[in-house]
Write an enzyme that holds these catalytic residues in place. Structure first.
Site, PDB file in Angstrom:
ATOM      1  N   ARG A  81       0.828  -1.168   0.121  1.00 24.22           N
ATOM      2  CA  ARG A  81      -0.063  -0.040  -0.023  1.00 24.22           C
ATOM      3  C   ARG A  81       0.650   1.320   0.043  1.00 24.22           C
ATOM      4  O   ARG A  81       0.504   2.407  -0.475  1.00 24.22           O
ATOM      5  CB  ARG A  81      -1.218   0.065   1.247  1.00 24.22           C
ATOM      6  CG  ARG A  81      -1.927   1.238   1.086  1.00 24.22           C
ATOM      7  CD  ARG A  81      -3.017   1.298   2.077  1.00 24.22           C
ATOM      8  NE  ARG A  81      -2.936   0.528   3.155  1.00 24.22           N
ATOM      9  CZ  ARG A  81      -2.241   0.664   4.393  1.00 24.22           C
ATOM     10  NH1 ARG A  81      -1.989   2.155   4.473  1.00 24.22           N
ATOM     11  NH2 ARG A  81      -2.207   0.307   5.397  1.00 24.22           N
ATOM     12  N   TYR A 106     -17.881  13.666 -15.076  1.00 23.69           N
ATOM     13  CA  TYR A 106     -18.115  12.271 -14.937  1.00 23.69           C
ATOM     14  C   TYR A 106     -19.247  11.936 -13.950  1.00 23.69           C
ATOM     15  O   TYR A 106     -19.056  12.702 -12.920  1.00 23.69           O
ATOM     16  CB  TYR A 106     -16.877  11.549 -14.953  1.00 23.69           C
ATOM     17  CG  TYR A 106     -17.140   9.967 -14.809  1.00 23.69           C
ATOM     18  CD1 TYR A 106     -17.357   9.348 -15.905  1.00 23.69           C
ATOM     19  CD2 TYR A 106     -16.882   9.303 -13.563  1.00 23.69           C
ATOM     20  CE1 TYR A 106     -17.391   7.874 -15.933  1.00 23.69           C
ATOM     21  CE2 TYR A 106     -17.343   7.792 -13.562  1.00 23.69           C
ATOM     22  CZ  TYR A 106     -17.289   7.032 -14.845  1.00 23.69           C
ATOM     23  OH  TYR A 106     -17.630   5.824 -14.587  1.00 23.69           O
ATOM     24  N   ASP A 120      -9.425  16.098 -15.901  1.00 27.93           N
ATOM     25  CA  ASP A 120      -9.647  14.494 -16.026  1.00 27.93           C
ATOM     26  C   ASP A 120      -9.243  14.453 -17.514  1.00 27.93           C
ATOM     27  O   ASP A 120     -10.055  14.795 -18.585  1.00 27.93           O
ATOM     28  CB  ASP A 120     -10.875  14.461 -15.874  1.00 27.93           C
ATOM     29  CG  ASP A 120     -11.342  12.898 -15.967  1.00 27.93           C
ATOM     30  OD1 ASP A 120     -10.554  12.215 -16.903  1.00 27.93           O
ATOM     31  OD2 ASP A 120     -12.231  12.343 -15.254  1.00 27.93           O
ATOM     32  N   LYS A 133      -9.646   3.149 -19.139  1.00 26.60           N
ATOM     33  CA  LYS A 133      -9.999   3.274 -20.585  1.00 26.60           C
ATOM     34  C   LYS A 133      -9.150   3.130 -21.643  1.00 26.60           C
ATOM     35  O   LYS A 133      -8.257   2.153 -21.822  1.00 26.60           O
ATOM     36  CB  LYS A 133     -10.563   4.676 -20.691  1.00 26.60           C
ATOM     37  CG  LYS A 133     -11.692   4.946 -19.449  1.00 26.60           C
ATOM     38  CD  LYS A 133     -13.015   4.090 -19.648  1.00 26.60           C
ATOM     39  CE  LYS A 133     -13.734   4.299 -18.247  1.00 26.60           C
ATOM     40  NZ  LYS A 133     -14.184   5.514 -17.543  1.00 26.60           N
TER      41      LYS A 133
HETATM   42  C1  LIG Z   1     -14.418   6.016 -16.503  1.00 21.75           C
HETATM   43  C2  LIG Z   1     -14.163   7.618 -15.954  1.00 21.75           C
HETATM   44  C3  LIG Z   1     -14.026   7.674 -14.821  1.00 21.75           C
HETATM   45  C4  LIG Z   1     -14.004   6.839 -13.657  1.00 21.75           C
HETATM   46  O1  LIG Z   1     -13.036   5.808 -13.811  1.00 21.75           O
HETATM   47  P1  LIG Z   1     -13.243   4.502 -12.904  1.00 21.75           P
HETATM   48  O2  LIG Z   1     -11.867   3.768 -13.458  1.00 21.75           O
HETATM   49  O3  LIG Z   1     -14.356   3.929 -13.844  1.00 21.75           O
HETATM   50  O4  LIG Z   1     -13.315   4.638 -11.827  1.00 21.75           O
HETATM   51  C5  LIG Z   1     -13.802   9.235 -14.616  1.00 21.75           C
HETATM   52  N1  LIG Z   1     -13.495   9.948 -15.426  1.00 21.75           N
HETATM   53  C6  LIG Z   1     -13.870   9.714 -16.778  1.00 21.75           C
HETATM   54  C7  LIG Z   1     -13.987  10.843 -17.823  1.00 21.75           C
HETATM   55  C8  LIG Z   1     -14.272   8.300 -17.237  1.00 21.75           C
HETATM   56  O5  LIG Z   1     -14.589   8.068 -18.457  1.00 21.75           O
END
Ligand SMILES: *Cc1c(COP(=O)(O)O)cnc(C)c1O
Length: 394
Positions: free
Chosen positions: A59, A112, A184, A209
Site C-alpha cells: 500500500r 463524469y 480529467d 479506458k
Molecule cells: C470512467 C471514467 C472515470 C471513472 O473511472 P473508473 O476507472 O471507472 O473509476 C472518470 N472520468 C472519466 C472521464 C471516465 O470516463
C-alpha cells in the site's frame, strides 16, 4: 541516448524501466507481494523513518507499481505520478488533497457521473461547495472563481457532448489567482493531450479506458509536481488506501506499450465514421471535436494531437428509436466504458447520464435520441457495415 531525446511513442515502450536492474528481464517483473522483508530490525526502523529508500508494504509502494508511475509521469510530462485502484480513487485522492473546509471547487460543465456524486458527498458531509461553468471565455472563468475556490476541475472533451475547454486559457487565469487546475484527461490519453504542458497542475485518468486499452482492468493514474504528488501519496493514497494491485499495474504497463498505435487507429476509424455519419440521412446531429463545424474545433486543433476516438450522434425519433437501433447492432457491443479494442455503444440518457435530471440533461445538450460510440480497433468497413444494417432496419 538520453531519455528526453526520445519520441513519445518510444518512451511509451522504454521509459521508467531498466532490464539491467531486473536480471535482464525485458518486461518489468510482477512483484505480486503484499509486504517486503527487512534485512534486520534496524533497517525496518530506518525505512519507516524515511532514512533509507526501499519498500515496506505494497500500500506504501511496490516496484511494479513504481515502474507504472514512472512511465505515466514521463508520458504526461510530470515530475511524478501515482497509480490508484480506479479512476474515481484518483479523482477522490486529488480532490481530498486540494479541498479545504469551507472551500469551493469550480468545475467545467458536465463532469463524469461519479465525480458529480463525489462533489455532492463533499458538499453534504464536509461543506465543500462546487459550481459549474461553461468556461467558454476568460470573463466566464474570471467570474466563476471565488475567494474560497481551492481547485478548478476540468474534463475535456466533455462526455457525451464532446465540448472542449481551452486548457491554456483557464490555466493562465488560474495561475494569476493562485488556484490549482486539475484535468480529467481520460478521453484523450497522454498521447493526444498534455494538460501539464498547457500550464495545468494535475492530469489524471481513468486508466481503465485508453491507457489499459483492453477492457480488463479498473485503475486510475494522476501526474503533476513531485512535492504535490508526495503529499497525495502520504495522505489520500496511503490513508484512504485506493491503491492499485501490482497485477493491474503490470497489465497497464503492457497496455501502454501499444497506446500510440492504438490511439492512431481509434482516431483514424473515428474520422472515417464521422464522414460516414455526417452524410447519413438518418443521423440528425453529430458531436465530434474533429468536425470543422464543431464549435470547439479551433480548441481541438490547438490542444489535441488528434480528435480522439469518441463520437456521439442523434437519430430522428424518440428514445425508443435510439434503443431499437442499438438492439440491431451485432458486431458493436452495447456497453458503457470506452477505449477498448471493441467498438462500444451506449445511450447516455438511460445509462451514463440517467442520474442527471432530464432538465439538466437538456441544459447539457444530451437528448433522448443521443447515442455514444467508443470507436474500436476493428476494420473500419466492418464497423460501418454493422451500423448500416442497423440503420436500414430503422
Ligand atoms: C470512467 C471514467 C472515470 C471513472 O473511472 P473508473 O476507472 O471507472 O473509476 C472518470 N472520468 C472519466 C472521464 C471516465 O470516463
Amino acid at each position: 541516448m538520453q531519455e528526453k531525446d526520445l519520441q513519445l511513442e518510444t518512451r511509451m515502450i522504454h521509459s521508467g524501466y531498466s532490464p539491467a536492474e531486473h536480471k535482464g528481464s525485458l518486461v518489468p517483473p510482477l512483484f505480486q507481494t503484499s509486504t517486503f522483508v527487512f534485512d534486520n530490525a534496524a533497517q525496518g526502523g530506518r525505512r519507516f523513518a524515511g532514512e533509507e529508500d526501499g519498500y515496506i508494504y505494497t500500500r506504501l509502494g511496490n516496484p511494479t507499481v513504481k515502474a507504472l508511475e514512472d512511465r505515466i509521469a514521463e508520458l504526461e510530462g510530470g515530475e511524478a505520478a501515482l497509480a490508484f485502484s480506479s479512476g474515481m480513487a484518483a479523482v477522490s485522492a486529488i480532490l481530498f488533497t486540494l479541498a479545504k473546509t469551507g472551500g469551493h471547487i469550480l468545475c467545467s460543465q458536465g463532469v463524469y457521473g461519479c465525480t458529480y456524486g463525489l462533489l455532492k458527498l463533499m458538499e453534504e458531509k464536509f461543506g465543500i461547495s462546487h459550481s459549474f461553468s461553461d468556461m467558454e471565455t476568460p470573463e466566464q472563468v474570471e467570474e466563476s472563481i471565488r475567494d474560497s475556490t481551492c481547485c478548478i476541475f476540468i474534463e475535456t472533451p466533455i462526455n457525451p457532448t464532446m465540448k472542449l475547454v481551452d486548457l491554456k486559457m483557464v490555466a493562465d487565469i488560474a495561475k494569476e489567482r493562485g488556484v490549482p487546475v486539475v484535468v480529467d484527461n481520460t478521453f484523450s490519453s497522454p498521447y493526444l493531450q498534455n494538460p501539464l504542458a498547457l500550464g495545468c497542475d494535475v492530469s489524471l485518468h481513468s486508466a481503465t479506458k485508453y491507457i489499459c486499452g483492453h477492457g480488463d482492468v479498473i485503475a486510475g493514474v494522476a501526474a503533476g509536481k513531485a512535492d504535490f504528488m508526495k503529499k497525495v501519496a502520504m495522505s489520500a493514497q496511503k490513508d484512504i488506501g485506493g491503491v492499485i494491485s501490482p497485477f493491474d499495474a503490470w497489465l497497464l504497463l503492457r497496455g501502454i506499450k501499444t497506446l500510440a498505435v492504438r490511439m492512431d487507429r481509434h482516431c483514424e476509424n473515428a474520422k472515417l465514421l464521422f464522414t460516414y455519419l455526417k452524410e447519413h440521412p438518418k443521423v440528425s446531429s453529430i458531436h465530434y471535436p474533429g468536425d470543422p463545424e464543431h464549435p470547439d474545433f479551433h480548441i481541438c486543433e490547438k490542444q489535441m494531437k488528434k480528435p480522439g476516438g469518441l463520437i456521439s450522434f442523434t437519430v430522428e425519433g424518440t428514445k425508443e428509436t435510439a434503443q431499437a437501433f442499438m438492439d440491431q447492432l451485432r458486431l458493436i457491443k452495447i456497453a458503457v466504458s470506452l477505449g477498448d479494442a471493441e467498438t462500444l455503444v451506449q445511450h447516455p440518457a438511460s445509462m451514463t447520464h440517467s442520474g442527471v435530471s432530464s432538465e439538466d440533461r437538456k441544459k447539457m445538450g444530451i437528448s433522448d435520441t443521443m447515442i455514444r460510440l467508443s470507436v474500436g480497433l476493428e476494420a473500419w468497413e466492418d464497423i460501418r457495415n454493422d451500423l448500416e444494417q442497423a440503420f436500414s432496419k430503422m
